[in-house]
Design a protein around this motif. Structure first.
Motif, PDB file in Angstrom:
ATOM      1  N   UNK A  51      49.261  34.439  18.411  1.00 21.00           N
ATOM      2  CA  UNK A  51      50.278  33.928  17.500  1.00 21.00           C
ATOM      3  C   UNK A  51      49.664  33.701  16.130  1.00 21.00           C
ATOM      4  N   UNK A  52      50.388  34.136  15.111  1.00 16.15           N
ATOM      5  CA  UNK A  52      49.952  33.834  13.740  1.00 16.15           C
ATOM      6  C   UNK A  52      50.903  32.835  13.115  1.00 16.15           C
ATOM      7  N   UNK A  53      51.606  32.083  13.931  1.00 11.25           N
ATOM      8  CA  UNK A  53      52.562  31.136  13.365  1.00 11.25           C
ATOM      9  C   UNK A  53      52.409  29.759  13.950  1.00 11.25           C
ATOM     10  N   UNK A  54      51.210  29.453  14.452  1.00  9.21           N
ATOM     11  CA  UNK A  54      51.072  28.183  15.151  1.00  9.21           C
ATOM     12  C   UNK A  54      51.205  26.989  14.213  1.00  9.21           C
ATOM     13  N   UNK A  75      56.366  38.632  14.814  1.00  6.94           N
ATOM     14  CA  UNK A  75      57.523  37.736  14.846  1.00  6.94           C
ATOM     15  C   UNK A  75      57.087  36.291  14.598  1.00  6.94           C
ATOM     16  N   UNK A  76      55.983  35.869  15.238  1.00  7.67           N
ATOM     17  CA  UNK A  76      55.533  34.498  14.998  1.00  7.67           C
ATOM     18  C   UNK A  76      55.162  34.314  13.533  1.00  7.67           C
ATOM     19  N   UNK A  77      54.540  35.348  12.955  1.00  6.84           N
ATOM     20  CA  UNK A  77      54.179  35.250  11.536  1.00  6.84           C
ATOM     21  C   UNK A  77      55.433  35.127  10.676  1.00  6.84           C
ATOM     22  N   UNK A  78      56.435  35.978  10.969  1.00  5.77           N
ATOM     23  CA  UNK A  78      57.656  35.944  10.167  1.00  5.77           C
ATOM     24  C   UNK A  78      58.350  34.591  10.305  1.00  5.77           C
ATOM     25  N   UNK A  79      58.436  34.073  11.519  1.00  4.82           N
ATOM     26  CA  UNK A  79      59.098  32.779  11.721  1.00  4.82           C
ATOM     27  C   UNK A  79      58.388  31.680  10.941  1.00  4.82           C
TER      28      UNK A  79
END
Lengths: 288, 310
Positions: free
Chosen positions: B52-55, B110-114
């Motif tokens: 994940x890149x959106x943690x 997706x995690x990055x975009x979110x």
């Protein structure tokens, strides 16, 4: 009425810019199975190159600047691909992480070189006069941008579908191992496609300059839009990127104009809808 | 031997404020917070195979909710903490449904975009989040009437939370569920054939990681008494991911070591150079190219080699 038409044109021009950004991202992903997180930084680099060149010499044509900045960014991208990415062929996660690291390096270098203030880019003088069409007034430059995106889309389509190089790239996208087996130099294709994608992003950055102006954080603003475009359109599909760009362009522009604070949330909706109904994207073939 | 070392280490952690000055105690508190955050990310990256890149979303949202509730809506710290953790966990459940439509690089994108969308929101919705100015003038809670304003008391508080979180996350990955998670990471098809539900296992892990991400966010905002959109940025997610990978993803204590290293590097480097982001990028390149399995596995490999040669 004028509001809707102007916003419509703004959407189209933002969509055009997004296509220049997302088509390269999508191509790179399709061939190399690599989510190139440096792509936003390539775009920003192009904008800064363009801003510097056009402020230093206002006689330069924006086309010359766009092409040369594109070539410069493509060269940087090519070096990065050859020196770093090829070493990580068997490590896809590592590849994504180095592109992320590279994007930090580029955006911080831009901050160090050009400072924290936003640099406005002048609209080319011959495109400053508004165009009158059917009794409405249009900013000419935005019309030209839409034209650029369509030209780029057609050129890319012809390149991919009608040339030998394009056939090799398509073969690589479909089955890289088989392509290698029949003697296609896939490693060289990787470099070519990476340079091509980076170059289009860089040139797109120059063309986007007069609308967006060059500022730190431009990369972080553009990258999520590009991600949403490819998630929507389907990863690796040129037509998908084209359609996705204009959808996102419209939603973002109208969202910003009508509900300025919620524009970012509105961007969620099409993404969620597409992911729920068609997780591979509108035109995607890859189960990424 | 192992037990003695563990007891000594624990005693060292507890007694740190009596030997070290406030500066180092504060640094240690920050390390503990970063360690919880990295450990929660490691559940996804190391044990679930979901990079994940959106943690930072979870850290930032928990911090923002708590900051807004206490400073603007007059909530006491207790209810604010409960609402913020519950809200963050609920958000993790929703984000999980969206992001787990894809796996691998699609999941990452997706995690990055979110998270980028949340970051943009924190900047743009300035009437709520105060935009680029951030929310300042926050207070620390007073659990059982004990003030946490001194460096030592906050450190002990953070240490207690970190110990609980470390224990709970360790239990999580060494439980039967943890084994099925590792099974889904390595052999999703076989696990599905065996009657497990890979999606459900991933989703529960995602929510659990979001929960601990939220806990670290609460500690983060208590420590800093200030919150700014950068805590939601990709840089923030990337720092944690670097900590996980540098320390060795999929190991239990590696990410904590990695997070400590990243934090120390950030603190010391920013005293000398302004360019933290560039340094972070260079360290990323270095770690991925030179130490792809991380520092802790790399060192233990070296130790094993030396033992073997003896």
């Amino acid at each position: 009425m004028q509001f809707w038409i102007i916003q419509g044109l703004n959407s189209l021009s933002l969509g055009g810019l997004l296509f220049l950004l997302a088509s390269g991202f999508s191509l790179i992903f399709g061939l190399m199975r690599l989510a190139n997180l440096t792509h936003g930084a390539f775009f920003m680099l192009g904008t800064y190159f363009g801003a510097t060149a056009m402020r230093a010499n206002s006689d330069l044509s924006i086309w010359t600047v766009a092409v040369s900045a594109g070539v410069a960014v493509a060269a940087i991208g090519g070096l990065f691909e050859r020196l770093v990415l090829t070493r990580l062929k068997t490590n896809p996660l590592g590849q994504v992480l180095v592109t992320l690291g590279m994007s930090f390096i580029i955006s911080d270098a831009c901050l160090a070189l050009w400072g924290g203030d936003s640099i406005p880019v002048p609209t080319p003088q011959n495109l400053q006069a508004p165009t009158r069409l059917f009794g409405f007034v249009f900013p000419t430059y935005r019309l030209v941008l839409v034209g650029c995106a369509i030209t780029a889309a057609i050129t890319l389509y012809l390149l991919l579908e009608r040339t030998r190089l394009g056939a090799m790239i398509r073969a690589g996208v479909d089955d890289a191992q088989m392509a290698r087996a029949v003697g296609i130099p896939v490693a060289n294709l990787f470099t070519i496609v990476f340079c091509l994608g980076a170059g289009i992003a860089g040139a797109g950055g120059v063309l986007g300059g007069p609308i967006l102006s060059a500022y730190p954080g431009l990369d972080a603003d553009m990258l999520p839009l590009a991600l949403i475009v490819v998630i929507l359109g389907g990863i690796g599909s040129l037509l998908g990127a084209f359609i996705g760009s204009f959808i996102v362009g419209f939603i973002y522009t109208f969202g910003t104009a009508l509900f300025p604070e919620l524009a970012y949330i509105i961007l969620f909706l099409p993404m969620i809808l597409v992911l729920a109904l068609r997780p591979q994207g509108l035109l995607g073939r890859l189960g990424a | 031997m192992k037990w003695i070392a563990a007891v000594l280490f624990a005693a060292m952690l507890v007694l740190l404020p009596s030997v070290a000055g406030d500066f180092y105690v504060n640094l240690a508190s920050q390390i503990l917070i970063a360690a919880i955050f990295a450990l929660s990310l490691n559940l996804l990256v190391g044990f679930g195979g979901m990079t994940s890149l959106g943690h930072a979303s979870f850290l930032g949202v928990a911090a923002y909710i708590s900051a807004l509730l206490t400073s603007r809506y007059g909530f006491a710290h207790g209810p604010a903490a409960i609402v913020s953790i519950a809200g963050t966990t609920a958000m993790a459940a929703v984000f999980g449904v969206i992001a787990l439509r894809a796996s691998g690089l699609g999941f990452l994108m997706i995690t990055l975009a979110l998270s980028q969308v949340l970051w943009g929101l924190a900047y743009r919705m300035s009437n709520v989040t105060n935009g680029d100015n951030g929310i300042a003038g926050l207070t620390r809670p007073m659990p059982f009437g004990i003030s946490l304003d001194s460096a030592a008391s906050f450190y002990w508080f953070a240490l207690a939370v970190a110990s609980v979180s470390f224990l709970m996350m360790t239990t999580f990955v060494s439980s039967a569920f943890g084994s099925s998670l590792k099974g889904v990471r390595d052999q999703p098809r076989r696990m599905a054939a065996l009657g497990f539900n890979p999606w459900m296992i991933r989703w529960i892990t995602f929510i659990y990681a979001g929960f601990w991400g939220g806990v670290s966010g609460l500690l983060y905002v208590y420590y800093n008494k200030y919150i700014h959109p950068t805590s939601l940025s990709t840089t923030s997610s990337a720092e944690a991911l670097l900590g996980v990978i540098a320390g060795g993803s999929g190991t239990l204590s590696g990410p904590a070591v990695g997070a400590a290293l990243v934090l120390l590097l950030k603190n010391y480097a920013s005293a000398y150079v302004e360019r933290w982001n560039m340094l972070l990028g260079l360290v990323f390149l270095f770690i991925v190219l030179v130490m792809p399995t991380g520092i802790v596995p790399g060192l233990s490999k070296l130790l094993n080699l030396r033992r073997g040669s003896r």
